[in-house]
Design an enzyme around this catalytic site. Structure first.
Site, short mmCIF file in Angstrom:
data_model
loop_
_atom_site.label_atom_id
_atom_site.label_comp_id
_atom_site.label_asym_id
_atom_site.label_seq_id
_atom_site.Cartn_x
_atom_site.Cartn_y
_atom_site.Cartn_z
N GLY A 282 -4.52 -12.69 -4.94
CA GLY A 282 -3.98 -11.65 -3.97
C GLY A 282 -2.54 -11.62 -5.43
O GLY A 282 -1.46 -11.14 -4.68
N HIS B 107 1.05 -0.90 -0.18
CA HIS B 107 -0.19 0.03 0.29
C HIS B 107 0.99 1.88 0.35
O HIS B 107 0.32 2.11 0.48
CB HIS B 107 -0.99 0.52 1.38
CG HIS B 107 -2.40 -1.35 0.81
ND1 HIS B 107 -3.27 -0.07 0.14
CD2 HIS B 107 -2.47 -2.51 1.26
CE1 HIS B 107 -4.11 -1.78 0.52
NE2 HIS B 107 -3.18 -2.94 0.56
N ASP C 91 1.15 -3.30 -10.27
CA ASP C 91 0.95 -5.15 -10.23
C ASP C 91 1.11 -5.22 -11.83
O ASP C 91 2.13 -5.93 -12.84
CB ASP C 91 -0.73 -5.56 -9.51
CG ASP C 91 -0.53 -5.30 -8.81
OD1 ASP C 91 0.08 -5.69 -7.98
OD2 ASP C 91 -1.87 -4.88 -7.88
N ASP D 184 2.53 2.43 -3.33
CA ASP D 184 2.48 2.49 -4.18
C ASP D 184 1.75 3.90 -4.56
O ASP D 184 2.12 4.77 -5.22
CB ASP D 184 2.08 1.09 -5.51
CG ASP D 184 1.05 1.14 -5.37
OD1 ASP D 184 0.68 0.88 -4.29
OD2 ASP D 184 0.67 0.09 -6.61
N GLU E 106 -8.24 -0.11 -15.14
CA GLU E 106 -8.98 -1.59 -13.77
C GLU E 106 -9.14 0.76 -13.26
O GLU E 106 -10.24 0.37 -12.60
CB GLU E 106 -7.61 -1.12 -12.44
CG GLU E 106 -8.32 -2.16 -11.83
CD GLU E 106 -7.76 -3.42 -11.90
OE1 GLU E 106 -7.28 -3.97 -10.65
OE2 GLU E 106 -6.29 -3.57 -12.44
N SER F 136 -2.21 -11.01 -9.25
CA SER F 136 -2.43 -10.02 -9.68
C SER F 136 -3.23 -10.79 -11.03
O SER F 136 -2.40 -10.28 -12.47
CB SER F 136 -1.43 -8.96 -9.75
OG SER F 136 -0.87 -8.22 -8.71
N SER F 137 -4.11 -11.36 -10.93
CA SER F 137 -3.91 -12.27 -11.95
C SER F 137 -5.15 -11.18 -13.46
O SER F 137 -5.02 -11.19 -14.02
CB SER F 137 -5.65 -13.02 -12.11
OG SER F 137 -6.73 -12.92 -10.86
N SER F 138 -5.97 -10.29 -12.36
CA SER F 138 -6.00 -9.03 -13.51
C SER F 138 -5.18 -7.94 -13.91
O SER F 138 -4.56 -8.12 -15.35
CB SER F 138 -7.01 -8.55 -12.58
OG SER F 138 -6.85 -7.57 -11.34
C1 GLA Z 1 -3.13 -4.04 -5.04
C2 GLA Z 1 -3.14 -3.20 -5.65
C3 GLA Z 1 -1.83 -2.80 -5.69
C4 GLA Z 1 -1.54 -2.50 -4.66
C5 GLA Z 1 -1.25 -3.02 -3.65
C6 GLA Z 1 -0.97 -3.25 -2.28
O1 GLA Z 1 -2.17 -6.12 -4.93
O2 GLA Z 1 -3.51 -3.59 -7.46
O3 GLA Z 1 -1.74 -1.52 -6.67
O4 GLA Z 1 -1.54 -1.17 -3.96
O5 GLA Z 1 -2.23 -3.68 -3.93
O6 GLA Z 1 0.21 -3.12 -1.79
#
Ligand code: GLA
Length: 411
Positions: free
Chosen positions: A145, A54, A193, A56, A181, A147-149
Site C-alpha cells: 500500500g 478514500h 498516488d 480523492d 490503471e 504505491s509501487s504501481s
Molecule cells: C489507493 C488509491 C488512491 C486512494 C487510496 C485511498 O491508494 O490508489 O487513489 O484512493 O487508495 O485513499
C-alpha cells in the site's frame, strides 16, 4: 492501485540498498544487459498518505508525502518503434512492446500491464513515442500500500516522454498513470498516488484538492519522524473491495444530488439522509468528515499545534474501521499499540487503500526507539505476522537523473 505487480514468480525488492547504490545497480544492470550504458535514469517515489483516505475519487482532500523509496528506470533511446523492458526485480523478466501495434493485457504477468497501460495512454493522447531500451528496478515495498504501481507508472511515463522530447506537467504525467490503471489495469483508483509521485516536495507533505488538482506543500515538523509499519497482512481482494467502496460513494453522492461527495456538507449529510441505506450513509459520513480532518491537519501543522495531530489521526483510523470498514484486526492492533506508546503525542493510523498494508505514524524523535521496541515485542506474538518498519523521509517527486546521478529536475 493494486501494487501486487505479479501473480507468480519470485520478487526480489532491494529494500536494503541505499538510493545511490540502487541507482548504480540499475545502471550497471542496464549496461550488462544491453552492452552499453544508459543515457539517463528516472527516479519516481512511492508515497505514504498522512491523512485523507478514500477522499480523492470523491473530489476531496488528501495529504500524502512522497517517500524516499523509489522505482528507477534506466533508459536509452532506440531508432525504431520497439520498447524493451527488463524487470530486474522479477528475475530479469522481459517485455517487448511494439509501438505500432495495439496494447494487449498480459494475463500471466501483472507488471507489464502497468507499462503497456502507460504506453496506451500516451498514444491515445497522440504523443509520438520513440523506441527505448529500459531496465526497471525499485525498493518501494510491493503489496504494502505504498504505491509501487504508481511509482512504476509515473517512472515509465517520465522515461518515455523524456526520451521522446515531450515535456508534460506533473498533473498530466499523473493523469496518464491514473488512466492506465483505470482503463488498462481495471482498478478505479483516484489520482492521489500518481500525483504525489510527480509532485512530492522534499521535507513536505502535499495537500491536494482532488477537485481542481491544486497542491499546497506543508513542511513536516523536523521534531517528528515518519515511521511506516508494514503489517505484512496479505492484501487479498483489494481491487474488488476498493471498486465496491467507490461505487457505494457514487450511490451516496447520487442520493444527495451531487456529482461528488466533496460537495456534501456535514449538516447536509444528516439533514438530507432520508432513506439512504446504512452502508452508503456510513461511507458518505467517512468521506465528508475525513475531508474536514485533512483541512484541520494542515491548519495544525501550519500553526504548530502539534497536540491535535494525535486526535485527528486517531479519528481518521476509527472512521476507516467503523464507517468505511477497510481495516483488518492486525492493523487495528498495530494502531492501538503504537497509540498507547505515543500517549497523546504525534499520531498513528492505517494508510492507503486498506485491507492490510501499512500503518503510518508521526513519532516525536525521542519516542522512535520506544515505538519500534513496542511493535517488535508485541506484534508477532499477537498476530503471528512479522512487521517491517521503515523510517521514511518526505521526498521530491519524479526526477530525471544523469547516469552520473545528479538530479536534472523534472523537465
Ligand atoms: C489507493 C488509491 C488512491 C486512494 C487510496 C485511498 O491508494 O490508489 O487513489 O484512493 O487508495 O485513499
Amino acid at each position: 492501485m493494486s501494487d501486487d505487480l505479479h501473480q507468480t514468480g519470485s520478487l526480489v525488492v532491494d529494500t536494503n540498498s541505499t538510493q545511490d547504490s540502487l541507482s548504480q545497480v540499475t545502471s550497471k544492470y542496464f549496461e550488462t544487459y544491453y552492452g552499453s550504458p544508459a543515457e539517463f535514469l528516472v527516479r519516481a517515489p512511492g508515497r505514504v498518505n498522512i491523512i485523507g483516505e478514500h477522499t480523492d475519487y470523491n473530489g476531496g482532500f488528501v495529504f500524502p508525502a512522497a517517500i524516499n523509496y523509489y522505482t528507477y528506470v534506466a533508459v536509452s533511446k532506440r531508432h525504431d518503434s520497439i520498447v524493451n523492458v527488463v524487470a530486474r526485480d522479477w528475475s530479469g523478466e522481459v517485455d517487448h512492446i511494439d509501438l505500432t501495434k495495439p496494447m494487449h493485457f498480459d494475463e500471466a504477468r501483472m507488471w507489464p500491464n502497468y507499462i503497456r497501460g502507460v504506453v496506451e495512454q500516451l498514444q491515445k493522447r497522440n504523443y509520438p513515442l520513440q523506441g527505448c531500451d529500459l531496465v526497471v528496478s525499485g525498493n518501494v515495498p510491493q503489496g504494502a500500500g505504498l504505491s509501487s504501481s504508481a511509482a512504476l507508472e509515473v517512472g515509465i511515463a517520465k522515461a518515455l516522454t523524456h526520451a521522446s522530447g515531450i515535456t508534460l506537467t506533473p498533473l498530466e504525467l499523473a493523469q496518464i498513470g491514473q488512466d492506465a490503471e483505470n482503463q488498462f489495469v481495471n482498478c478505479a483508483c483516484g489520482i492521489m498516488d500518481q500525483l504525489i509521485s510527480t509532485s512530492g516536495v522534499e521535507g513536505h507533505a502535499v495537500m491536494i484538492d482532488c477537485r481542481n488538482f491544486e497542491t499546497q506543500s506543508v513542511p513536516l515538523p523536523p521534531s517528528y519522524e515518519i515511521i511506516i509499519i508494514n503489517s505484512s497482512v496479505q492484501r487479498g481482494l483489494v481491487d474488488s473491495e476498493y471498486n465496491q467502496r467507490r461505487a457505494q460513494c457514487e450511490t451516496a453522492a447520487a442520493h444527495y444530488g451531487v456529482d461528488l461527495l466533496r460537495q456534501v456538507s456535514v449538516e447536509q449529510l444528516h439533514v438530507q439522509r432520508g432513506d439512504l441505506d446504512d452502508v452508503s450513509f456510513k461511507r458518505a459520513k467517512h468521506v465528508v468528515e475525513e475531508n474536514a480532518r485533512v483541512l484541520e491537519m494542515v491548519e495544525c501543522l501550519r500553526s504548530s499545534e502539534h497536540d491535535k495531530l494525535f486526535q485527528l489521526m486517531h479519528d481518521s483510523h476509527e472512521s476507516m474501521r467503523s464507517l468505511f470498514e477497510i481495516t483488518v484486526p492486525a492493523i487495528d492492533f498495530l494502531v492501538e499499540l503504537v497509540a498507547k506508546t505515543l500517549d497523546g503525542e504525534g499520531g498513528v493510523r492505517m494508510t492507503g487503500g486498506g485491507f492490510g498494508g501499512c500503518v503510518v505514524a508521526l513519532v516525536p524523535v525521542n519516542k522512535v526507539a520506544q515505538v519500534k521496541a513496542a511493535v517488535e515485542a508485541n506484534y508477532f506474538n499477537e498476530t503471528g505476522l512479522k512487521e517491517v518498519i521503515y523510517t521514511a523521509r518526505a521526498s521530491a517527486g519524479v526526477v530525471v537523473l544523469s547516469t552520473g546521478f545528479s538530479a536534472d529536475g523534472v523537465g
